[in-house]
Scaffold this motif. Structure first.
Motif, short mmCIF file in Angstrom:
data_model
loop_
_atom_site.label_atom_id
_atom_site.label_comp_id
_atom_site.label_asym_id
_atom_site.label_seq_id
_atom_site.Cartn_x
_atom_site.Cartn_y
_atom_site.Cartn_z
N ASP A 1 0.77 -1.21 -0.18
CA ASP A 1 0.08 -0.10 0.00
C ASP A 1 0.69 1.16 -0.05
O ASP A 1 0.52 2.17 -0.08
N HIS A 2 2.23 1.18 0.31
CA HIS A 2 2.85 2.46 0.49
C HIS A 2 4.24 2.24 -0.17
O HIS A 2 4.86 3.55 -0.33
N VAL A 3 4.47 1.30 -0.90
CA VAL A 3 5.80 1.17 -1.55
C VAL A 3 5.67 0.87 -2.96
O VAL A 3 4.84 -0.09 -3.31
N LYS A 4 6.38 1.68 -3.82
CA LYS A 4 6.22 1.65 -5.20
C LYS A 4 7.82 1.81 -5.78
O LYS A 4 8.63 2.52 -5.18
N PHE A 5 8.18 0.92 -6.75
CA PHE A 5 9.19 0.83 -7.30
C PHE A 5 9.28 0.84 -8.85
O PHE A 5 8.60 0.28 -9.43
N ARG A 6 10.44 1.09 -9.49
CA ARG A 6 10.74 1.08 -11.20
C ARG A 6 12.09 1.31 -11.25
O ARG A 6 12.59 1.83 -10.63
N LEU A 7 12.34 0.57 -12.49
CA LEU A 7 13.82 0.49 -12.88
C LEU A 7 13.92 1.49 -14.23
O LEU A 7 13.08 1.41 -14.89
N VAL A 8 14.94 2.18 -14.27
CA VAL A 8 14.77 3.27 -15.16
C VAL A 8 16.25 3.41 -15.99
O VAL A 8 17.23 3.00 -15.29
N ASP A 9 16.41 3.44 -17.43
CA ASP A 9 17.66 3.48 -18.09
C ASP A 9 17.83 4.89 -18.14
O ASP A 9 17.10 5.69 -18.68
N PRO A 10 19.05 5.48 -17.38
CA PRO A 10 19.15 6.64 -17.29
C PRO A 10 19.62 7.49 -18.54
O PRO A 10 19.69 8.61 -18.80
N ASP A 11 20.12 6.61 -19.73
CA ASP A 11 20.62 6.97 -20.81
C ASP A 11 19.16 7.34 -21.74
O ASP A 11 19.18 8.23 -22.68
N LYS A 12 17.88 6.79 -21.36
CA LYS A 12 16.71 7.20 -21.89
C LYS A 12 16.02 8.37 -21.28
O LYS A 12 15.21 9.03 -22.02
N GLU A 13 16.28 8.79 -19.87
CA GLU A 13 15.57 9.63 -19.19
C GLU A 13 16.59 10.40 -18.55
O GLU A 13 16.72 10.43 -17.31
N PRO A 14 17.64 11.20 -19.16
CA PRO A 14 18.66 11.66 -18.65
C PRO A 14 18.29 12.99 -17.73
O PRO A 14 18.66 13.26 -16.54
N PRO A 15 17.08 13.73 -18.05
CA PRO A 15 16.44 14.81 -17.10
C PRO A 15 16.25 14.18 -15.88
O PRO A 15 16.29 14.85 -14.74
N LEU A 16 15.51 13.08 -15.66
CA LEU A 16 14.92 12.30 -14.31
C LEU A 16 16.36 12.30 -13.68
O LEU A 16 16.27 12.35 -12.15
N ALA A 17 17.07 11.63 -14.25
CA ALA A 17 18.58 11.28 -13.65
C ALA A 17 19.25 12.30 -13.13
O ALA A 17 19.67 12.43 -11.71
N GLN A 18 19.17 13.48 -13.65
CA GLN A 18 19.76 14.63 -13.21
C GLN A 18 18.99 15.33 -12.12
O GLN A 18 19.59 15.84 -11.10
N GLN A 19 17.83 15.22 -12.25
CA GLN A 19 16.84 15.66 -11.29
C GLN A 19 16.85 14.94 -9.69
O GLN A 19 17.02 15.64 -8.64
N MET A 20 17.17 13.74 -9.94
CA MET A 20 17.30 12.99 -8.77
C MET A 20 18.71 12.74 -8.33
O MET A 20 19.11 11.92 -7.33
N LYS A 21 19.72 13.49 -8.83
CA LYS A 21 21.03 13.65 -8.44
C LYS A 21 21.65 12.13 -8.49
O LYS A 21 22.47 11.81 -7.64
N ILE A 22 21.50 11.58 -9.67
CA ILE A 22 22.26 10.34 -9.75
C ILE A 22 23.45 10.64 -10.34
O ILE A 22 23.72 11.01 -11.76
N THR A 23 24.53 9.79 -9.89
CA THR A 23 25.97 10.27 -10.56
C THR A 23 26.61 8.95 -10.78
O THR A 23 27.96 8.93 -11.41
N ALA A 24 26.04 7.81 -10.71
CA ALA A 24 26.69 6.46 -10.91
C ALA A 24 25.55 5.43 -11.23
O ALA A 24 24.34 5.47 -10.58
N LEU A 25 25.58 4.40 -12.08
CA LEU A 25 24.64 3.48 -12.48
C LEU A 25 24.69 2.72 -11.22
O LEU A 25 25.45 2.84 -10.24
N ARG A 26 23.42 1.92 -11.31
CA ARG A 26 23.12 1.06 -10.17
C ARG A 26 22.88 1.61 -8.81
O ARG A 26 23.65 1.55 -7.76
N SER A 27 22.27 2.91 -8.97
CA SER A 27 21.64 3.80 -7.83
C SER A 27 20.25 3.58 -7.60
O SER A 27 19.53 3.50 -8.38
N VAL A 28 19.90 3.93 -6.40
CA VAL A 28 18.40 4.02 -5.94
C VAL A 28 18.02 5.23 -5.41
O VAL A 28 18.62 5.57 -4.31
N ASN A 29 17.19 5.93 -5.99
CA ASN A 29 16.41 7.28 -5.27
C ASN A 29 15.30 6.85 -4.28
O ASN A 29 14.45 6.07 -4.93
#
Length: 517
Positions: free
Chosen positions: A149-177
């Motif tokens: 009821d409270h936990v949701k998740f998804r996996l994202v390819d940062p090469d396909k969604e670079p704005p999202l990776a930048q927004q969530m401050k992702i600096t390395a692959l295999r990271s979880v926001n």
């Protein structure tokens, strides 16, 4: 040729049946190669049959052997329907069983308690190469399964969604926001331990501060090289969002700092002064939380009296127990192992061994003390004994047993809740007392994870963070095959579609050939 055409008709029906069955199983059936191939081949075989051998097929249907074969085919179809229905129900009413010996695919009790205590939605976004990582997906799905009821998740390819990776401050692959309300935190190199600690960080309402007392020869919380230091304990607490500070008690003039969630005394080698005892007493009378780890020949009468006022009796002894060594018989040693625990949140779900080097007895003695509830947490084995000749044992390496020495089981840790009246409204002081600090030093926390759980649970219970009081995750590695999405799809078609269909077709051909002889 006309007789062989009957075989084409049967094979065509079977092929079409598999094709239509997979229409309801796969996504985008109109583009699926397996479905299209079965439908095209099935139609071609039926057209061949209709063009050549319809009359032979009618006569064959009237035979007894054909009726038996048709019955078997019906049963097969029913089995497929039941299997499909079972899979549908499993999808709608999902449940997981972990049949591995060490439960390597199941979240630890602590992780479950942390996510099940969530009051708002937690969104976990994993950034991985290609947007696919079976191991990470399994881990994150474990959190979702524990609190759907409270936990949701998804996996994202940062090469396909670079704005999202930048927004969530992702600096390395295999990271979880981790996003919880307005709070966010990025976990790099995610494992159950790091993800759970990250969840604790983003969901914590306020950071708790643990003060380690210094000034009396206590264990050092900064020295990573000393096996008897407490740097491992400091790191473990910081990973669970505690702030760890040191407190030079002799230098405190007025009172314990107001931000002290817990004051820990890890093995004082020298006596505390009257002023220091008064500071601790005042802290407890205002609802303070005290962790005392005091071994044989540590502390003094003043500290012993302070603890006695709160229902804790320190023994002037050292606990010895049987040890088994290779190529030697049983002997008595000063590192008792035990898996006997009291009924208390700190030791809840403890079933394995913990070790207590150089420990004294610590007993609950709250009789006659109003508002004080003391619980014995840990007891040694029946083969243990509390020797009163401590100095003799340390100086000579051996000591004679005295008739007055207590025999096991012996209590070596106590937890106390005490109502205090010096606050408005009345608060509750909490104490946890161990007969040794060495059970939580760098060496034992590294070698025995359950010792680490016991220490961290004691801190969690003292500050009232019940969701942190449990068994933590273990770094268990298993040998397993990691399949890509394409490989998983190929395995599915091979096991569910191609192999059953080939077996069915070969069986029909063999049956038809034998029938034709």
């Amino acid at each position: 040729m006309r007789r062989s055409a009957s075989l084409f008709g049967i094979l065509g029906l079977v092929t079409l049946a598999f094709g239509f069955a997979f229409v309801f199983v796969v996504e985008r059936a109109g583009r699926d190669p397996f479905v299209l191939a079965n439908l095209v081949i099935g139609l071609a075989l039926l057209v061949t049959y209709l063009a050549v051998g319809f009359e032979d097929f009618r006569s064959m249907l009237g035979q007894r052997s054909t009726r038996y074969g048709a019955g078997a085919f019906v049963y097969t179809v029913l089995f497929v329907v039941l299997a499909a229905g079972g899979n549908y129900l499993s999808y709608r009413h999902h449940h997981r069983w972990d049949l591995t010996e060490a439960s390597v695919y199941t979240l630890s009790p602590q992780s479950k308690k942390v996510v099940q205590a969530l009051k708002d939605d937690l969104t976990m976004t994993g950034f991985v190469e290609g947007g696919q990582d079976q191991g990470l997906e399994t881990l994150l799905d474990g959190y979702r399964y524990a609190a759907p009821d409270h936990v949701k998740f998804r996996l994202v390819d940062p090469d396909k969604e670079p704005p999202l990776a930048q927004q969530m401050k992702i600096t390395a692959l295999r990271s979880v926001n981790l996003q919880y309300g307005k709070e966010s935190f990025v976990v790099t190199s995610p494992s159950e331990e790091t993800v759970t600690n990250g969840i604790i960080r983003v969901t914590g309402t306020a950071k708790k501060t643990v003060y380690f007392v210094e000034g009396h020869g206590e264990a050092d919380v900064a020295n990573t090289q000393d096996a008897k230091g407490f740097s491992a304990a400091k790191v473990a607490l910081e990973q669970e969002n505690y702030e760890v500070k040191t407190l030079v008690l002799p230098g405190v003039a007025d009172k314990i700092p107001d931000d002290a969630s817990v004051v820990a005394i890890p093995g004082p080698q020298r006596a505390l002064t009257e002023h220091e005892i008064d500071l601790l007493q005042a802290y407890l009378k205002h609802g303070g939380h005290l962790l005392v780890m005091v071994g044989p020949r540590e502390g003094d009468e003043k500290l012993t009296k302070l603890l006695a006022d709160y229902g804790v009796k320190l023994g002037s002894n050292i606990v010895v127990d049987q040890e088994l060594r290779l190529f030697q018989g049983p002997s008595m040693g000063i590192q008792p192992l035990t898996k006997t625990y009291g009924t208390h949140p700190i030791t809840q779900s403890f079933h394995d061994y913990t070790i207590y080097p150089s420990t004294r007895t610590v007993e609950a003695d709250a009789a006659g003390k109003t508002g004080v509830q003391a619980t014995e947490l840990v007891k040694t084995s029946p083969t243990s004994m509390a020797l009163g000749k401590v100095d003799e044992l340390f100086s000579k390496g051996t000591a004679a047993v005295d008739p007055s020495d207590k025999k096991g089981p012996l209590s070596i840790a106590v937890a106390v809740e005490a109502k205090v009246a010096d606050t408005t409204p009345p608060a509750q002081a909490r104490l946890v007392v161990f007969g040794t600090e060495q059970f939580a030093d760098n060496q034992r926390l590294t070698q025995n994870p359950l010792n680490a759980d016991l220490f961290q649970n004691a801190i969690g219970w003292l500050v009232g963070q019940e969701e942190l009081v449990s068994i933590r995750s273990r770094s268990i590695r298993t040998s397993k095959a990691e399949l890509t999405s394409g490989q998983t799809k190929q395995l599915f078609y091979l096991s569910v579609g191609i192999m059953p269909e080939l077996l069915s077709l070969i069986g029909i051909i063999v049956w038809f050939v034998r029938k034709s002889r």
